[in-house]
Design a protein around this motif. Sequence first.
Motif, PDB file in Angstrom:
ATOM      1  N   GLU A   6       0.834  -1.202   0.000  1.00 48.33           N
ATOM      2  CA  GLU A   6       0.000   0.000   0.000  1.00 48.33           C
ATOM      3  C   GLU A   6       0.872   1.256   0.000  1.00 48.33           C
ATOM      4  O   GLU A   6       1.990   1.253   0.526  1.00 48.33           O
ATOM      5  CB  GLU A   6      -0.910   0.054   1.237  1.00 48.33           C
ATOM      6  CG  GLU A   6      -1.866  -1.099   1.388  1.00 48.33           C
ATOM      7  CD  GLU A   6      -1.378  -2.150   2.352  1.00 48.33           C
ATOM      8  OE1 GLU A   6      -2.193  -2.867   2.940  1.00 48.33           O
ATOM      9  OE2 GLU A   6      -0.142  -2.254   2.528  1.00 48.33           O
ATOM     10  N   CYS A  22      -2.597   0.178  -4.001  1.00 51.33           N
ATOM     11  CA  CYS A  22      -2.109  -1.122  -3.532  1.00 51.33           C
ATOM     12  C   CYS A  22      -1.613  -1.891  -4.747  1.00 51.33           C
ATOM     13  O   CYS A  22      -2.416  -2.249  -5.621  1.00 51.33           O
ATOM     14  CB  CYS A  22      -3.201  -1.887  -2.818  1.00 51.33           C
ATOM     15  SG  CYS A  22      -2.773  -3.602  -2.428  1.00 51.33           S
ATOM     16  N   TRP A  36     -10.378  -2.905   0.500  1.00 50.52           N
ATOM     17  CA  TRP A  36      -9.721  -2.032   1.476  1.00 50.52           C
ATOM     18  C   TRP A  36     -10.448  -2.171   2.806  1.00 50.52           C
ATOM     19  O   TRP A  36     -11.673  -2.144   2.853  1.00 50.52           O
ATOM     20  CB  TRP A  36      -9.765  -0.564   1.023  1.00 50.52           C
ATOM     21  CG  TRP A  36      -8.863  -0.264  -0.122  1.00 50.52           C
ATOM     22  CD1 TRP A  36      -9.192  -0.220  -1.452  1.00 50.52           C
ATOM     23  CD2 TRP A  36      -7.462   0.039  -0.048  1.00 50.52           C
ATOM     24  NE1 TRP A  36      -8.092   0.091  -2.203  1.00 50.52           N
ATOM     25  CE2 TRP A  36      -7.021   0.257  -1.365  1.00 50.52           C
ATOM     26  CE3 TRP A  36      -6.544   0.144   1.001  1.00 50.52           C
ATOM     27  CZ2 TRP A  36      -5.693   0.569  -1.660  1.00 50.52           C
ATOM     28  CZ3 TRP A  36      -5.244   0.462   0.703  1.00 50.52           C
ATOM     29  CH2 TRP A  36      -4.814   0.670  -0.612  1.00 50.52           C
ATOM     30  N   TYR A  37      -9.665  -2.342   3.842  1.00 47.05           N
ATOM     31  CA  TYR A  37     -10.161  -2.416   5.208  1.00 47.05           C
ATOM     32  C   TYR A  37      -9.419  -1.357   6.016  1.00 47.05           C
ATOM     33  O   TYR A  37      -8.369  -0.855   5.593  1.00 47.05           O
ATOM     34  CB  TYR A  37      -9.896  -3.797   5.802  1.00 47.05           C
ATOM     35  CG  TYR A  37     -10.713  -4.900   5.175  1.00 47.05           C
ATOM     36  CD1 TYR A  37     -10.464  -5.345   3.883  1.00 47.05           C
ATOM     37  CD2 TYR A  37     -11.750  -5.510   5.887  1.00 47.05           C
ATOM     38  CE1 TYR A  37     -11.223  -6.342   3.300  1.00 47.05           C
ATOM     39  CE2 TYR A  37     -12.508  -6.524   5.316  1.00 47.05           C
ATOM     40  CZ  TYR A  37     -12.239  -6.932   4.032  1.00 47.05           C
ATOM     41  OH  TYR A  37     -12.989  -7.925   3.469  1.00 47.05           O
ATOM     42  N   ARG A  38      -9.944  -1.058   7.198  1.00 41.54           N
ATOM     43  CA  ARG A  38      -9.245  -0.107   8.057  1.00 41.54           C
ATOM     44  C   ARG A  38      -9.403  -0.496   9.517  1.00 41.54           C
ATOM     45  O   ARG A  38     -10.364  -1.173   9.889  1.00 41.54           O
ATOM     46  CB  ARG A  38      -9.756   1.313   7.832  1.00 41.54           C
ATOM     47  CG  ARG A  38     -11.195   1.565   8.258  1.00 41.54           C
ATOM     48  CD  ARG A  38     -11.635   2.961   7.833  1.00 41.54           C
ATOM     49  NE  ARG A  38     -13.000   3.255   8.265  1.00 41.54           N
ATOM     50  CZ  ARG A  38     -13.673   4.347   7.927  1.00 41.54           C
ATOM     51  NH1 ARG A  38     -13.084   5.276   7.130  1.00 41.54           N
ATOM     52  NH2 ARG A  38     -14.897   4.549   8.349  1.00 41.54           N
ATOM     53  N   ILE A  69     -13.607   2.991  -4.926  1.00 40.06           N
ATOM     54  CA  ILE A  69     -12.611   1.949  -5.170  1.00 40.06           C
ATOM     55  C   ILE A  69     -12.567   1.669  -6.668  1.00 40.06           C
ATOM     56  O   ILE A  69     -13.600   1.686  -7.348  1.00 40.06           O
ATOM     57  CB  ILE A  69     -12.933   0.669  -4.372  1.00 40.06           C
ATOM     58  CG1 ILE A  69     -11.770  -0.319  -4.464  1.00 40.06           C
ATOM     59  CG2 ILE A  69     -14.251   0.048  -4.818  1.00 40.06           C
ATOM     60  CD1 ILE A  69     -11.916  -1.517  -3.507  1.00 40.06           C
ATOM     61  N   LEU A  80      -8.024   3.471  -3.846  1.00 37.71           N
ATOM     62  CA  LEU A  80      -9.121   3.967  -3.028  1.00 37.71           C
ATOM     63  C   LEU A  80      -9.026   5.484  -3.014  1.00 37.71           C
ATOM     64  O   LEU A  80      -8.116   6.056  -2.395  1.00 37.71           O
ATOM     65  CB  LEU A  80      -9.064   3.418  -1.600  1.00 37.71           C
ATOM     66  CG  LEU A  80     -10.257   3.804  -0.723  1.00 37.71           C
ATOM     67  CD1 LEU A  80     -11.530   3.106  -1.235  1.00 37.71           C
ATOM     68  CD2 LEU A  80     -10.009   3.453   0.742  1.00 37.71           C
ATOM     69  N   TYR A  93      -5.048   1.743   6.976  1.00 42.79           N
ATOM     70  CA  TYR A  93      -5.806   1.168   5.871  1.00 42.79           C
ATOM     71  C   TYR A  93      -5.027  -0.007   5.277  1.00 42.79           C
ATOM     72  O   TYR A  93      -3.845   0.133   4.944  1.00 42.79           O
ATOM     73  CB  TYR A  93      -6.083   2.224   4.813  1.00 42.79           C
ATOM     74  CG  TYR A  93      -7.191   3.165   5.221  1.00 42.79           C
ATOM     75  CD1 TYR A  93      -7.006   4.088   6.249  1.00 42.79           C
ATOM     76  CD2 TYR A  93      -8.437   3.121   4.603  1.00 42.79           C
ATOM     77  CE1 TYR A  93      -8.033   4.935   6.644  1.00 42.79           C
ATOM     78  CE2 TYR A  93      -9.467   3.966   4.983  1.00 42.79           C
ATOM     79  CZ  TYR A  93      -9.254   4.865   6.007  1.00 42.79           C
ATOM     80  OH  TYR A  93     -10.277   5.701   6.401  1.00 42.79           O
ATOM     81  N   TYR A  94      -5.727  -1.135   5.136  1.00 44.26           N
ATOM     82  CA  TYR A  94      -5.104  -2.356   4.655  1.00 44.26           C
ATOM     83  C   TYR A  94      -5.719  -2.781   3.328  1.00 44.26           C
ATOM     84  O   TYR A  94      -6.946  -2.737   3.152  1.00 44.26           O
ATOM     85  CB  TYR A  94      -5.300  -3.487   5.655  1.00 44.26           C
ATOM     86  CG  TYR A  94      -4.619  -3.271   6.976  1.00 44.26           C
ATOM     87  CD1 TYR A  94      -5.299  -2.656   8.033  1.00 44.26           C
ATOM     88  CD2 TYR A  94      -3.305  -3.697   7.196  1.00 44.26           C
ATOM     89  CE1 TYR A  94      -4.684  -2.460   9.265  1.00 44.26           C
ATOM     90  CE2 TYR A  94      -2.684  -3.508   8.416  1.00 44.26           C
ATOM     91  CZ  TYR A  94      -3.381  -2.881   9.437  1.00 44.26           C
ATOM     92  OH  TYR A  94      -2.771  -2.683  10.658  1.00 44.26           O
ATOM     93  N   CYS A  95      -4.882  -3.256   2.442  1.00 47.62           N
ATOM     94  CA  CYS A  95      -5.315  -3.829   1.186  1.00 47.62           C
ATOM     95  C   CYS A  95      -5.508  -5.338   1.371  1.00 47.62           C
ATOM     96  O   CYS A  95      -4.738  -5.979   2.104  1.00 47.62           O
ATOM     97  CB  CYS A  95      -4.243  -3.564   0.131  1.00 47.62           C
ATOM     98  SG  CYS A  95      -4.544  -4.247  -1.495  1.00 47.62           S
TER      99      CYS A  95
END
Length: 115
Positions: A6, A22, A36-38, A69, A80, A93-95
């Motif tokens: 990311e 990402c 995408w998560y956070r 997205i 994102l 923020y995670y991919c």
Amino acid sequence: QVRLVESGGGLVQPGGSLRLSCAASGIIFSTYTMGWYRQAPGKQRELVATITSGGSTTYADSVKGRFTISRDNAKYTVYLQMDSLKPEDTAVYYCNAALGYYAYWGQGTQVTVSS
């Protein structure tokens, strides 16, 4: 070896914008659902948005109308776009890449929304 990297996080004022990227390797990118998560401090990781291999998208209610997205299969990259950012969007923020039983995560990028 699967890698999700990311980039694009940082500090932004409320109402501002950021675009996260990402870059994926080690997978057949076009076949994966990308997401995408956070995770905010003291909270559980939550879904922000997903995009399927066919381009269908889903969003958390909290970001609908503000975040977008998208994916570029030729570049093995998912994006994102985050607009109208709020302090409550502050998080790592995670991919994520998912296909059947397989799921992979990036290392995360910090987004801080503050004046």
